[in-house]
Design a protein around this motif. Structure first.
Motif, PDB file in Angstrom:
ATOM      1  N   GLY A   1     -18.834  12.148  -0.052  1.00  0.00           N
ATOM      2  CA  GLY A   1     -17.679  11.788   0.744  1.00  0.00           C
ATOM      3  C   GLY A   1     -17.414  10.300   0.734  1.00  0.00           C
ATOM      4  O   GLY A   1     -16.269   9.857   0.621  1.00  0.00           O
TER       5      GLY A   1
ATOM      6  N   GLN B   1     -23.510  11.400   3.762  1.00  0.00           N
ATOM      7  CA  GLN B   1     -22.437  12.118   3.071  1.00  0.00           C
ATOM      8  C   GLN B   1     -22.070  11.304   1.826  1.00  0.00           C
ATOM      9  O   GLN B   1     -20.978  10.732   1.734  1.00  0.00           O
ATOM     10  CB  GLN B   1     -21.228  12.285   3.994  1.00  0.00           C
ATOM     11  CG  GLN B   1     -21.531  13.033   5.287  1.00  0.00           C
ATOM     12  CD  GLN B   1     -20.324  13.107   6.195  1.00  0.00           C
ATOM     13  OE1 GLN B   1     -19.226  13.517   5.794  1.00  0.00           O
ATOM     14  NE2 GLN B   1     -20.504  12.692   7.442  1.00  0.00           N
TER      15      GLN B   1
ATOM     16  N   SER C   1     -21.972   5.495   7.623  1.00  0.00           N
ATOM     17  CA  SER C   1     -22.097   6.886   8.062  1.00  0.00           C
ATOM     18  C   SER C   1     -21.472   7.116   9.431  1.00  0.00           C
ATOM     19  O   SER C   1     -21.009   8.224   9.737  1.00  0.00           O
ATOM     20  CB  SER C   1     -23.574   7.308   8.087  1.00  0.00           C
ATOM     21  OG  SER C   1     -24.058   7.480   6.778  1.00  0.00           O
TER      22      SER C   1
ATOM     23  N   ASP D   1     -18.437   9.831  10.407  1.00  0.00           N
ATOM     24  CA  ASP D   1     -18.459  10.739  11.555  1.00  0.00           C
ATOM     25  C   ASP D   1     -17.390  10.393  12.588  1.00  0.00           C
ATOM     26  O   ASP D   1     -17.372  10.978  13.672  1.00  0.00           O
ATOM     27  CB  ASP D   1     -19.834  10.711  12.216  1.00  0.00           C
ATOM     28  CG  ASP D   1     -20.869  11.531  11.462  1.00  0.00           C
ATOM     29  OD1 ASP D   1     -20.487  12.203  10.483  1.00  0.00           O
ATOM     30  OD2 ASP D   1     -22.048  11.514  11.844  1.00  0.00           O
TER      31      ASP D   1
ATOM     32  N   LYS E   1     -25.640  12.015   9.282  1.00  0.00           N
ATOM     33  CA  LYS E   1     -26.257  12.506   8.061  1.00  0.00           C
ATOM     34  C   LYS E   1     -25.550  11.888   6.853  1.00  0.00           C
ATOM     35  O   LYS E   1     -24.340  11.668   6.871  1.00  0.00           O
ATOM     36  CB  LYS E   1     -26.173  14.028   7.996  1.00  0.00           C
ATOM     37  CG  LYS E   1     -27.013  14.736   9.049  1.00  0.00           C
ATOM     38  CD  LYS E   1     -26.897  16.258   8.919  1.00  0.00           C
ATOM     39  CE  LYS E   1     -27.753  16.952   9.960  1.00  0.00           C
ATOM     40  NZ  LYS E   1     -27.629  18.440   9.876  1.00  0.00           N
TER      41      LYS E   1
END
Length: 237
Positions: free
Chosen positions: A231, A228, A13, A17, A226
């Protein structure tokens, strides 16, 4: 670390980001394992660790044998690999490998597996990421510019892990494999493959998981982190 324990630096994650400017020397990662995968600073290329040797597979198709003392990784997963089960088999792609691993480890649904395959592949499709164009650019955008390569009738090694569903976001749930040719000149993140007859498959079930998070890293501290999931599935193929 003991054999067949997972060591991981940072989390997937964070890459989503765009947390990829800093990290730790790969030499520190190798203190915990000799088999694994990851990426490099700014997500430039794919990392594969084979028998403690580390290679950077770049978007232009080149492969570099890197110096672990001077090269930084923002994310890596390794283990000190000792297969507990070995087998010779022909494997029909990712689905075939999934079925084979399920049969080899019928009670490992919620455990990690470390996997290595050696042999000749009829065809293997890989991708490599070219890296961030700006700080904190997320992995979805980085991988939108990925380069794909197809190798045919090639001998080489597949290295990777199967991670349970509950670690999605911490790692990549499911099967995640990288490939490098026997001459260490080509490779990448596996999208699809077919074996040319039987290949050697070694695997081990892993029950101990060690996670080190980045410290004193402004990017990591400010990231939302968060989940994803869609993704991650998209970029990991």
């Amino acid at each position: 670390m003991a054999f067949n324990e997972v060591f991981q630096y940072s989390i997937v994650s964070a890459l989503m980001d765009g947390v990829a400017t800093h990290g730790i020397p790969i030499a520190r990662v190798l203190e915990h394992g000799d088999h694994g995968l990851g990426t490099f600073r700014n997500m430039v290329g794919e990392m594969i660790v084979v028998e403690s040797e580390v290679y950077q597979m770049k978007a232009d198709g080149s492969v570099v044998h890197i110096d672990p003392e001077t090269t930084i990784t923002p994310f890596a997963t390794v283990t000190r690999f000792r297969p507990t089960t070995t087998k010779k088999a022909a494997v029909s792609g990712k689905a075939g490998l999934e079925d084979l691993l399920n049969s080899m480890f019928p009670k490992a649904r919620n455990h990690f597996l470390a996997v290595r395959m050696d042999g000749v592949f009829t065809k293997i499709n890989v991708r490599t990421a070219g890296g961030q164009l700006k700080p904190r650019e997320g992995m979805v955008d980085v991988c939108s510019r990925q380069t794909t390569h197809t190798f045919e009738a090639v001998k080489g090694t597949i290295v990777g892990f199967r991670c349970p569903e509950y670690v999605m976001g911490v790692n990549v749930a499911g099967d995640h494999f990288h490939f490098i040719t026997e001459d260490r000149q080509r490779g990448g993140h596996i999208l699809a493959f077919e074996t040319d007859g039987d290949v050697e498959i070694g695997a081990a079930q892993l029950s101990n998981f060690h996670l080190e998070l980045p410290s004193e890293d402004e990017e990591f501290n400010e990231a939302t982190l968060k989940l994803q999931a869609q993704g991650i599935k998209k970029v990991e193929g």
